[in-house]
Design a protein around this motif. Sequence first.
Motif, PDB file in Angstrom:
ATOM      1  N   LEU A 149      -0.996  47.310 101.924  1.00  0.00           N
ATOM      2  CA  LEU A 149      -1.574  46.678 103.289  1.00  0.00           C
ATOM      3  C   LEU A 149      -2.015  47.824 104.247  1.00  0.00           C
ATOM      4  O   LEU A 149      -2.816  47.716 104.823  1.00  0.00           O
ATOM      5  N   PHE A 150      -1.047  48.827 104.158  1.00  0.00           N
ATOM      6  CA  PHE A 150      -1.288  50.042 105.148  1.00  0.00           C
ATOM      7  C   PHE A 150      -2.532  50.701 104.705  1.00  0.00           C
ATOM      8  O   PHE A 150      -3.314  50.982 105.660  1.00  0.00           O
ATOM      9  N   LEU A 151      -2.660  50.801 103.523  1.00  0.00           N
ATOM     10  CA  LEU A 151      -3.844  51.859 103.010  1.00  0.00           C
ATOM     11  C   LEU A 151      -5.156  50.717 103.241  1.00  0.00           C
ATOM     12  O   LEU A 151      -6.229  51.256 103.658  1.00  0.00           O
ATOM     13  N   MET A 152      -4.904  49.524 103.027  1.00  0.00           N
ATOM     14  CA  MET A 152      -6.217  48.740 103.420  1.00  0.00           C
ATOM     15  C   MET A 152      -6.653  48.461 104.818  1.00  0.00           C
ATOM     16  O   MET A 152      -7.505  48.864 105.264  1.00  0.00           O
ATOM     17  N   MET A 153      -5.581  48.490 105.833  1.00  0.00           N
ATOM     18  CA  MET A 153      -5.922  48.460 107.054  1.00  0.00           C
ATOM     19  C   MET A 153      -6.445  49.965 107.730  1.00  0.00           C
ATOM     20  O   MET A 153      -7.334  50.016 108.535  1.00  0.00           O
ATOM     21  N   GLN A 154      -5.840  50.911 107.136  1.00  0.00           N
ATOM     22  CA  GLN A 154      -6.463  52.336 107.355  1.00  0.00           C
ATOM     23  C   GLN A 154      -7.823  52.534 106.986  1.00  0.00           C
ATOM     24  O   GLN A 154      -8.851  53.077 107.904  1.00  0.00           O
ATOM     25  N   LYS A 155      -8.164  51.947 105.728  1.00  0.00           N
ATOM     26  CA  LYS A 155      -9.730  51.792 105.130  1.00  0.00           C
ATOM     27  C   LYS A 155     -10.691  51.210 106.204  1.00  0.00           C
ATOM     28  O   LYS A 155     -11.667  51.337 106.526  1.00  0.00           O
ATOM     29  N   LEU A 159      -5.565  50.173 111.775  1.00  0.00           N
ATOM     30  CA  LEU A 159      -4.416  50.403 112.341  1.00  0.00           C
ATOM     31  C   LEU A 159      -4.096  50.512 113.885  1.00  0.00           C
ATOM     32  O   LEU A 159      -5.396  50.767 114.537  1.00  0.00           O
ATOM     33  N   ASN A 160      -3.162  50.275 114.680  1.00  0.00           N
ATOM     34  CA  ASN A 160      -3.008  50.255 115.941  1.00  0.00           C
ATOM     35  C   ASN A 160      -3.839  49.255 116.736  1.00  0.00           C
ATOM     36  O   ASN A 160      -4.266  49.340 117.836  1.00  0.00           O
ATOM     37  N   THR A 161      -3.915  48.138 115.804  1.00  0.00           N
ATOM     38  CA  THR A 161      -4.670  46.901 116.671  1.00  0.00           C
ATOM     39  C   THR A 161      -3.557  45.570 116.325  1.00  0.00           C
ATOM     40  O   THR A 161      -2.728  45.553 115.349  1.00  0.00           O
ATOM     41  N   TRP A 163      -4.746  42.977 114.759  1.00  0.00           N
ATOM     42  CA  TRP A 163      -5.134  42.698 113.474  1.00  0.00           C
ATOM     43  C   TRP A 163      -4.524  43.084 112.535  1.00  0.00           C
ATOM     44  O   TRP A 163      -4.458  42.398 111.375  1.00  0.00           O
ATOM     45  N   ALA A 164      -3.958  44.318 112.557  1.00  0.00           N
ATOM     46  CA  ALA A 164      -3.314  45.005 111.502  1.00  0.00           C
ATOM     47  C   ALA A 164      -1.940  44.124 111.132  1.00  0.00           C
ATOM     48  O   ALA A 164      -1.615  44.081 109.961  1.00  0.00           O
ATOM     49  N   VAL A 165      -1.576  43.388 112.163  1.00  0.00           N
ATOM     50  CA  VAL A 165      -0.249  42.687 111.736  1.00  0.00           C
ATOM     51  C   VAL A 165      -0.633  41.149 111.500  1.00  0.00           C
ATOM     52  O   VAL A 165       0.241  40.420 110.760  1.00  0.00           O
ATOM     53  N   ILE A 166      -1.498  40.730 112.138  1.00  0.00           N
ATOM     54  CA  ILE A 166      -1.896  39.247 111.916  1.00  0.00           C
ATOM     55  C   ILE A 166      -2.788  38.796 110.752  1.00  0.00           C
ATOM     56  O   ILE A 166      -2.051  38.015 110.010  1.00  0.00           O
ATOM     57  N   LEU A 167      -3.682  39.737 110.335  1.00  0.00           N
ATOM     58  CA  LEU A 167      -4.504  39.286 108.887  1.00  0.00           C
ATOM     59  C   LEU A 167      -3.377  39.349 107.728  1.00  0.00           C
ATOM     60  O   LEU A 167      -3.859  38.278 107.079  1.00  0.00           O
ATOM     61  N   PRO A 168      -2.506  40.106 107.422  1.00  0.00           N
ATOM     62  CA  PRO A 168      -1.710  40.049 106.400  1.00  0.00           C
ATOM     63  C   PRO A 168      -0.872  38.707 106.341  1.00  0.00           C
ATOM     64  O   PRO A 168      -0.737  37.986 105.260  1.00  0.00           O
ATOM     65  N   GLY A 169      -0.609  38.235 107.275  1.00  0.00           N
ATOM     66  CA  GLY A 169       0.345  36.967 107.459  1.00  0.00           C
ATOM     67  C   GLY A 169      -0.674  35.569 107.492  1.00  0.00           C
ATOM     68  O   GLY A 169       0.157  34.428 107.254  1.00  0.00           O
ATOM     69  N   PHE A 234       9.010  45.160 109.140  1.00  0.00           N
ATOM     70  CA  PHE A 234       8.589  46.331 108.349  1.00  0.00           C
ATOM     71  C   PHE A 234       7.061  46.608 108.578  1.00  0.00           C
ATOM     72  O   PHE A 234       6.503  47.741 108.767  1.00  0.00           O
ATOM     73  N   LEU A 235       6.374  45.544 108.697  1.00  0.00           N
ATOM     74  CA  LEU A 235       4.882  45.863 108.763  1.00  0.00           C
ATOM     75  C   LEU A 235       4.271  46.322 110.018  1.00  0.00           C
ATOM     76  O   LEU A 235       3.466  47.079 110.130  1.00  0.00           O
ATOM     77  N   PRO A 236       4.947  45.685 111.090  1.00  0.00           N
ATOM     78  CA  PRO A 236       4.743  46.473 112.434  1.00  0.00           C
ATOM     79  C   PRO A 236       4.982  47.979 112.376  1.00  0.00           C
ATOM     80  O   PRO A 236       4.390  48.797 113.244  1.00  0.00           O
ATOM     81  N   LEU A 237       6.115  48.227 111.806  1.00  0.00           N
ATOM     82  CA  LEU A 237       6.700  49.540 111.788  1.00  0.00           C
ATOM     83  C   LEU A 237       5.672  50.445 111.336  1.00  0.00           C
ATOM     84  O   LEU A 237       5.609  51.714 111.904  1.00  0.00           O
ATOM     85  N   VAL A 238       4.796  50.163 110.287  1.00  0.00           N
ATOM     86  CA  VAL A 238       4.086  51.161 109.734  1.00  0.00           C
ATOM     87  C   VAL A 238       2.493  50.766 110.275  1.00  0.00           C
ATOM     88  O   VAL A 238       1.609  51.739 109.869  1.00  0.00           O
ATOM     89  N   ALA A 239       2.165  49.614 110.652  1.00  0.00           N
ATOM     90  CA  ALA A 239       0.579  49.383 111.051  1.00  0.00           C
ATOM     91  C   ALA A 239       0.303  49.919 112.530  1.00  0.00           C
ATOM     92  O   ALA A 239      -0.601  49.953 112.932  1.00  0.00           O
ATOM     93  N   VAL A 240       1.519  49.862 113.336  1.00  0.00           N
ATOM     94  CA  VAL A 240       1.218  50.221 114.845  1.00  0.00           C
ATOM     95  C   VAL A 240       2.132  51.351 115.291  1.00  0.00           C
ATOM     96  O   VAL A 240       3.478  50.984 114.722  1.00  0.00           O
ATOM     97  N   SER A 241       1.630  52.163 115.953  1.00  0.00           N
ATOM     98  CA  SER A 241       2.595  53.273 116.500  1.00  0.00           C
ATOM     99  C   SER A 241       2.502  53.426 118.001  1.00  0.00           C
ATOM    100  O   SER A 241       3.413  54.198 118.399  1.00  0.00           O
TER     101      SER A 241
END
Length: 304
Positions: A149-155, A159-161, A163-169, A234-241
């Motif tokens: 999911l992190f790699l998909m959001m990066q592409k 990231l740092n939005t 949507w990076a946390v909302i869309l996977p859920g 865990f997902l917010p930990l890697v998706a938002v900084s």
Amino acid sequence: MTAQPVAERTVPVTTERSRAPKPRRERFAGWQLAVLGLFAVYSLLPLWWVLATIFKDNGQLFSTFGLWFSAPSHLAENMHVLLTRQDGIFGRWLLNSFIYSGATALGGVIVSAMAGYAFSAYNFRGRDSMFTLILMTIMVPGTALVLPLFLMMQKMGLLNTYWAVILPGLVNPFGLYLMRLFWDAGFPKELMEAARIDGAGEWTIFQRLGLPLVRGGLVTVGLFSFVAAWNNFFLPLVAVSRDNLFPLTLGLSVWNQTSSSSGQEPIYTVIVLGALVSILPLIIAFLALGRYWTGGLANGAVKG
């Protein structure tokens, strides 16, 4: 001379029922109450410790009995630090948690309801195989999906939005499974066919006829999705900084790490107070929607 009747002695008769031992069900009920009492104490003891801790400072936390309150009370001081630390960022974290959880729950309910309706109402080719394949994804641990999911959001540049946390859920296989059970149990196929004969479209049947009948399922899936998103870490930990995008779970964890490793004064009691504040919305949600939730689970269990 007439013989007078002799008074008979009343002998207490011990019935067979009084001699018999108590039924096994009655004896077992006592053990059941004892076990349930132990589970209740085990479940409520951490909450009691939290309530006692928020009235202490860090010194009292380690020098007094953990399961009882201490004097003087430091609740007002802890609340002040909680609301003013880092320019009041706790309020922003609380708002972020509501945004993440509310959007995920709402979107997850919509997706699960529409997908469950499709699997229940239409008999298309490969339906059962596809449904089984979707259910198999429930067995995949959530942590195993974080890196993809992190790699998909990066592409996608998300990231740092939010949507990076909302869309996977939004995609919830367990919610889809529940909603199909509710559609099968609560929406008669005869009503659907009658509406089609009368000329109603599929969207009208789904929205106006079906959704009111599966309201319990919508609330059940919504509560599960809200709680899962609220406790997501865990997902917010890697998706938002950026700290202004942290949810409560991640923000309190960062406070705990920085206060104990940077040489600053620990704020353990403040973090415990923040944790208590973070569970209040969940308690309110379950109390407000509990009757729909329990009724929905019962309806789904009948069919399942």
